[in-house]
Each structure stands twice: as C-alpha cells, then as structure tokens.
Design a protein around this motif. Structure first.
Motif, mmCIF file in Angstrom:
data_model
loop_
_atom_site.group_PDB
_atom_site.id
_atom_site.type_symbol
_atom_site.label_atom_id
_atom_site.label_comp_id
_atom_site.label_asym_id
_atom_site.label_seq_id
_atom_site.Cartn_x
_atom_site.Cartn_y
_atom_site.Cartn_z
ATOM 1 N N ASP A 43 0.860 -1.176 0.000
ATOM 2 C CA ASP A 43 0.000 0.000 0.000
ATOM 3 C C ASP A 43 0.901 1.232 0.000
ATOM 4 O OD1 ASP A 43 -1.671 2.169 0.601
ATOM 5 O OD2 ASP A 43 -3.024 0.926 1.787
ATOM 6 N N PRO A 44 0.962 2.002 -1.081
ATOM 7 C CA PRO A 44 1.877 3.139 -1.143
ATOM 8 C C PRO A 44 1.592 4.216 -0.103
ATOM 9 C CG PRO A 44 0.386 3.143 -3.036
ATOM 10 C CD PRO A 44 0.234 1.815 -2.356
ATOM 11 N N ARG A 45 0.320 4.350 0.329
ATOM 12 C CA ARG A 45 0.012 5.319 1.393
ATOM 13 C C ARG A 45 0.768 4.968 2.654
ATOM 14 N NH1 ARG A 45 -4.702 5.106 3.776
ATOM 15 N NH2 ARG A 45 -4.420 2.870 3.747
ATOM 16 N N ILE A 46 0.679 3.681 3.040
ATOM 17 C CA ILE A 46 1.310 3.246 4.284
ATOM 18 C C ILE A 46 2.823 3.169 4.115
ATOM 19 C CG2 ILE A 46 1.363 1.431 6.026
ATOM 20 C CD1 ILE A 46 -1.230 3.111 5.871
ATOM 21 N N ASP A 47 3.279 2.828 2.943
ATOM 22 C CA ASP A 47 4.713 2.831 2.671
ATOM 23 C C ASP A 47 5.293 4.213 2.963
ATOM 24 O OD1 ASP A 47 6.974 1.314 1.690
ATOM 25 O OD2 ASP A 47 6.955 2.624 -0.053
ATOM 26 N N HIS A 48 4.597 5.258 2.525
ATOM 27 C CA HIS A 48 5.029 6.631 2.792
ATOM 28 C C HIS A 48 4.942 6.951 4.285
ATOM 29 C CE1 HIS A 48 5.355 11.002 2.439
ATOM 30 N NE2 HIS A 48 4.240 11.084 3.155
ATOM 31 N N SER A 49 3.822 6.603 4.908
ATOM 32 C CA SER A 49 3.616 6.945 6.323
ATOM 33 C C SER A 49 4.583 6.218 7.234
ATOM 34 C CB SER A 49 2.174 6.620 6.725
ATOM 35 O OG SER A 49 1.252 7.429 6.044
ATOM 36 N N LEU A 50 4.837 4.954 6.935
ATOM 37 C CA LEU A 50 5.688 4.126 7.789
ATOM 38 C C LEU A 50 7.134 4.600 7.805
ATOM 39 C CD1 LEU A 50 5.527 1.615 9.599
ATOM 40 C CD2 LEU A 50 6.031 0.219 7.603
ATOM 41 N N GLU A 51 7.555 5.361 6.799
ATOM 42 C CA GLU A 51 8.910 5.909 6.783
ATOM 43 C C GLU A 51 9.143 6.897 7.910
ATOM 44 O OE1 GLU A 51 10.268 6.110 2.158
ATOM 45 O OE2 GLU A 51 8.950 7.697 2.880
ATOM 46 N N HIS A 80 -4.432 -0.436 7.667
ATOM 47 C CA HIS A 80 -4.357 0.559 8.739
ATOM 48 C C HIS A 80 -5.393 1.673 8.629
ATOM 49 C CE1 HIS A 80 -0.939 -1.429 10.409
ATOM 50 N NE2 HIS A 80 -0.201 -1.224 9.337
ATOM 51 N N GLY A 81 -6.473 1.445 7.900
ATOM 52 C CA GLY A 81 -7.551 2.411 7.881
ATOM 53 C C GLY A 81 -7.354 3.529 6.874
#
Length: 279
Positions: A43-51, A80-81
C-alpha cells in the motif's frame, strides 16, 4: 514536510500531505525515523507513512485489511484504515516563541463511503522538550463507523545496542530487551490500563547513540487502553514500533462478536491523547 520545533530537540517535520503526522524526528542531530528500513505491505500510502516517526491508524479500521461488512463486492478496508494520505488544513502555526503549537483540521473520506473530521493539536514545551498531541475525531457522515485508533511510533532500530530495554507497568518487572520475541521480528499487545490511572507510560532506553537518552511515551488509557509492540529486522527492514491502540490484537470479526468494537454515531466525537519526550 514542515519543520516544527522550539529551537531545541526534538525537531519534528510534520507532513501536511498526510494528516500532519510526523515524518522526520531529529534527536542529537540524528533522524531517528526508520526511513526506507521498513517492510513493504503493498500500500503506497502506508509505505510513505511508515517511513516517518509517527503515523495515525484509523478511524474506521486498524491493522491489516478486513472485509467491509454488508458489501457484496468483496471490498476491504485499507491497510491501517483511511487516515493516511488525507491532506491537512492548517489553521494555526506558531513556532516563534519558547513553545511551538499548531492546529489543523483533516476531512477524511472513509472506506465505506462515510466521512470524518480529524481535529489535530500539536504542542512542544520549550522547557521540557515534551511533545503533546491531542486529537478529536468526529463522525461527519450519516452512518456509524468503528471507534478505532492507533498511533504508530517507529524508530530505526540500527540505533539500538544490547543495553536498550523496554520498561513500564504493563510489562513484567524489569522490562524486556528491545529485540523481544523470535527473529527476524515479533509483535505482541498488552493491557496498558491500570485501575485509578488515566495515563500509561512506556520507556525505551537508554539509547547510547542518542547520548544515552530514553524515549518516554505517555497516552490516555480511556480511549487507548492497549499497547502494541512491533519490530521487524527482516532486511531491508530494521524498525521498532511503539503503538498505543484502542483494541487488543484480534481479528475485526472477533472484536465484533465479543461486543468490543464500539461504534461512533453520526455527530459523535472521540478524543485521543499522546505525549512523548527524550530524557
């Protein structure tokens, strides 16, 4: 990213493109966020956020995807919503004096078509260096959604040596090492709420790479009664997560079956609070 600090560390970089979560977090001149040392869940959204150092999970779903009830198309809640990748409307920003403060509103489109408003308030005490986050989530739609929330605080575990330990009343006496569980990674969730106490506290340290500082995290247990701990050292990942959360580690269906998944009705609000400092 927008720099947010009092002139002393920690120096935070808040992300207006994703609910004003924390990207970089500078302590002793080092960005302790994991950056690219993270797993890729697709999920690219979470990939960005998890950084980054902190991202927010919810408000309609937490943890890994699950089916949206009542739909015939098999659609699932996102990883993760729905919060991540929603831009923030910054209402107030003051980093000129001894303290730093900002407020923002984030309109959120939910996975099932509903809507929510996140009202976010960040502060840094210029004397103690303590960072405060106060959130209010309001159901602005016409249907209920699950009242769930999680803060992911992620650190690059390459900073840790064998002397770094986790401690807090939710753990066994003496705490436990940062690299708990089986390699290359592990996760567990414990009850953090104690009778008569409104706040829970967990500590991670001392961290020799940060001049022996210890990270202390506090969170309100009326809305976040559990603490989830997560680590992943499967290359290229090298990350540790401290995760105050609204619900125990269980499948969504199990939480619903046991009446643990309370709903936020249209017009209702829920409040969450987090504090942290490097001491």
């Amino acid at each position: 990213m927008k720099a947010f600090s009092t002139g002393r560390e920690p120096k935070l970089f808040l992300d207006p493109t994703s609910v004003l979560d924390i990207g970089g977090c500078i302590v002793e001149g080092i960005d302790i966020a994991p950056g690219r040392a993270i797993p890729d869940d697709g999920d690219p959204r979470i990939d960005h956020s998890l950084e980054g150092f902190l991202f927010t999970c919810g408000p309609d779903h937490i943890r890994h995807p699950d089916l949206i009830a009542g739909r015939a198309d098999g659609r699932t809640y996102p990883l993760h919503g729905s919060f991540s990748a929603h831009p923030a409307n910054i209402l107030f920003w003051d980093v000129q004096g001894d303290d730093a403060e900002c407020r923002a509103q984030v309109p959120v489109v939910l996975a099932d078509g509903g809507s929510a408003m996140l009202e976010r308030h960040w502060r840094i005490d210029g004397r103690s260096g303590e960072v405060s986050l106060d959130d209010q989530v309001t159901n602005t739609g016409s249907t209920p959604f699950a009242r769930v929330h999680m803060y992911h605080m992620n650190l690059g575990a390459w900073l840790f040596d064998e002397g770094v330990r986790l401690s807090g009343p939710m753990f066994e006496p003496g705490g436990l090492p940062w690299n708990f569980g089986e390699d290359p990674g592990s996760v567990f969730c414990v009850d953090a709420a104690r009778a008569g106490e409104d706040w829970a506290e967990v500590a991670l340290g001392p961290i020799a790479a940060l001049d022996n500082r210890t990270l202390k995290v506090r969170f309100r247990t009326d809305a976040l009664p559990y603490l989830q701990m997560w680590r992943n050292q499967k290359a290229p990942a090298h990350v540790l997560g401290i995760e105050p959360v609204s619900h125990r580690l269980a499948e969504r269906g199990e939480l619903e079956k046991n009446d643990e998944l309370k709903m936020l009705l249209p017009g209702e609000s829920a409040r969450y609070a987090l504090r942290f400092a490097f001491v």
